[in-house]
Design a protein around this motif. Structure first.
Motif, PDB file in Angstrom:
ATOM      1  N   LYS A 250     -24.938 -45.181 -60.480  1.00 38.47           N
ATOM      2  CA  LYS A 250     -25.686 -46.399 -60.155  1.00 38.47           C
ATOM      3  C   LYS A 250     -26.127 -47.110 -61.425  1.00 38.47           C
ATOM      4  O   LYS A 250     -26.064 -48.351 -61.514  1.00 38.47           O
ATOM      5  CB  LYS A 250     -26.898 -46.056 -59.277  1.00 38.47           C
TER       6      LYS A 250
ATOM      7  N   LYS B 286     -31.600 -44.939 -53.174  1.00 35.57           N
ATOM      8  CA  LYS B 286     -31.348 -46.205 -52.484  1.00 35.57           C
ATOM      9  C   LYS B 286     -29.869 -46.401 -52.107  1.00 35.57           C
ATOM     10  O   LYS B 286     -29.518 -47.377 -51.464  1.00 35.57           O
ATOM     11  CB  LYS B 286     -31.801 -47.376 -53.366  1.00 35.57           C
ATOM     12  N   ASP B 287     -29.006 -45.469 -52.548  1.00 35.51           N
ATOM     13  CA  ASP B 287     -27.575 -45.557 -52.240  1.00 35.51           C
ATOM     14  C   ASP B 287     -26.973 -44.163 -52.403  1.00 35.51           C
ATOM     15  O   ASP B 287     -26.482 -43.815 -53.481  1.00 35.51           O
ATOM     16  CB  ASP B 287     -26.889 -46.554 -53.187  1.00 35.51           C
TER      17      ASP B 287
ATOM     18  N   LYS C 152     -24.349 -42.846 -51.665  1.00 39.75           N
ATOM     19  CA  LYS C 152     -22.897 -42.717 -51.869  1.00 39.75           C
ATOM     20  C   LYS C 152     -22.556 -42.575 -53.356  1.00 39.75           C
ATOM     21  O   LYS C 152     -21.407 -42.257 -53.710  1.00 39.75           O
ATOM     22  CB  LYS C 152     -22.165 -43.927 -51.273  1.00 39.75           C
TER      23      LYS C 152
END
Length: 277
Positions: free
Chosen positions: A253, A244-245, A247
């Protein structure tokens, strides 16, 4: 003996056997429906035994969470058509019911006996190939996901908090695992034999590269370590870019979510389920 069509039809609906088989069974039992049903089942189970060595590469996963446990049942069959059959699906849900009610943690005789009638009526080899129960400790959060094909799923349990943000993260981690199918949770889980094998592969590849020939040995060693580190990041769940991210890694996360809820989080369980594996 004169056998009524309505009796044949009733027996067929009850057993799933063919019309001619039902009529023959009623004739042989002098119209006794119960005896005919028993005869058909005996014949069907005998036929099922002959089919027992046929491959069961299809099927589906059944997963359910009840209180502090997540239950996984895997049922396999021969064809995808049967895996989507309403009776097959209903039986899988019933398998979960029994597993939860009886506190089963592995495949038991009762699971196998529950398959008998469906084996007879559908005439395919079937198996209950897996029963697993994952505990969610006090103060932890658990979640699961099953992909639309019902052949891939994941279960994640996170220690440290029951906050809503952690529940959402746990579910997203399940999505991640089902999508990227990591081989290991973290680098420490990877067997040294696997790492050694990868090193041999990378060394062989480097020898084939003319640009590597003139490089000093210490430089080559550094490049090799870099390749191993990159490879481990690709196959280890916590080091992969988060679904979902992208980066940040999964580990980063989780650290962010922990700060958000004021807790130190850690993975208690991060398990991938693939039908037949």
């Amino acid at each position: 003996m004169d056998i009524k069509a309505s009796d044949v039809k009733a027996l067929r609906e009850k057993t799933g056997a063919g019309m001619m088989e039902c009529k023959k069974a009623l004739v042989e039992t002098n119209g006794d429906a119960d005896a005919a049903e028993k005869l058909l089942k005996e014949r069907g189970l005998a036929a099922a035994a002959k089919r027992a060595d046929r491959a069961t590469a299809e099927g589906r996963l059944f997963v359910r969470q009840e209180n502090n446990k997540i239950y996984v049942v895997e049922m396999t069959c021969e064809t995808d058509f049967v895996a989507k059959n309403a009776d097959f699906v209903a039986l899988g849900e019933k398998m979960l019911d029994v597993t939860i009610a009886k506190g089963y943690t592995k495949v038991e005789d009762e699971h196998n006996k529950m398959l008998e009638d469906l084996k007879v009526s559908i005439r395919e080899n079937m198996n209950v190939s897996k029963v697993e129960v994952i505990d969610i400790p006090a103060g932890a959060t658990g979640s699961f996901y099953v992909h639309s094909d019902k052949k891939t799923g994941a279960v994640v349990v996170i220690n440290g908090s029951e906050a809503e943000a952690v529940k959402n993260f746990a579910y997203d981690c399940c999505l991640h695992i089902a999508a990227f199918t990591p081989s290991y949770v973290k680098a420490e889980d990877v067997p040294q034999s696997y790492i050694d094998e990868q090193k041999e592969i990378f060394v062989a590849q480097m020898k084939e590269d003319p640009a590597m020939a003139a490089k000093p040995e210490n430089v080559k060693a550094g490049i090799l370590q870099g390749k191993i580190k990159k490879h481990l990041a690709e196959i280890c769940f916590v080091d992969q870019a988060f679904v979902k991210d992208d980066k940040v890694t999964v580990a980063k996360k989780m650290e962010q979510i922990g700060k958000e809820v004021g807790a130190t989080l850690s993975f208690n369980k991060a398990e991938l389920f693939i039908l037949g594996k």
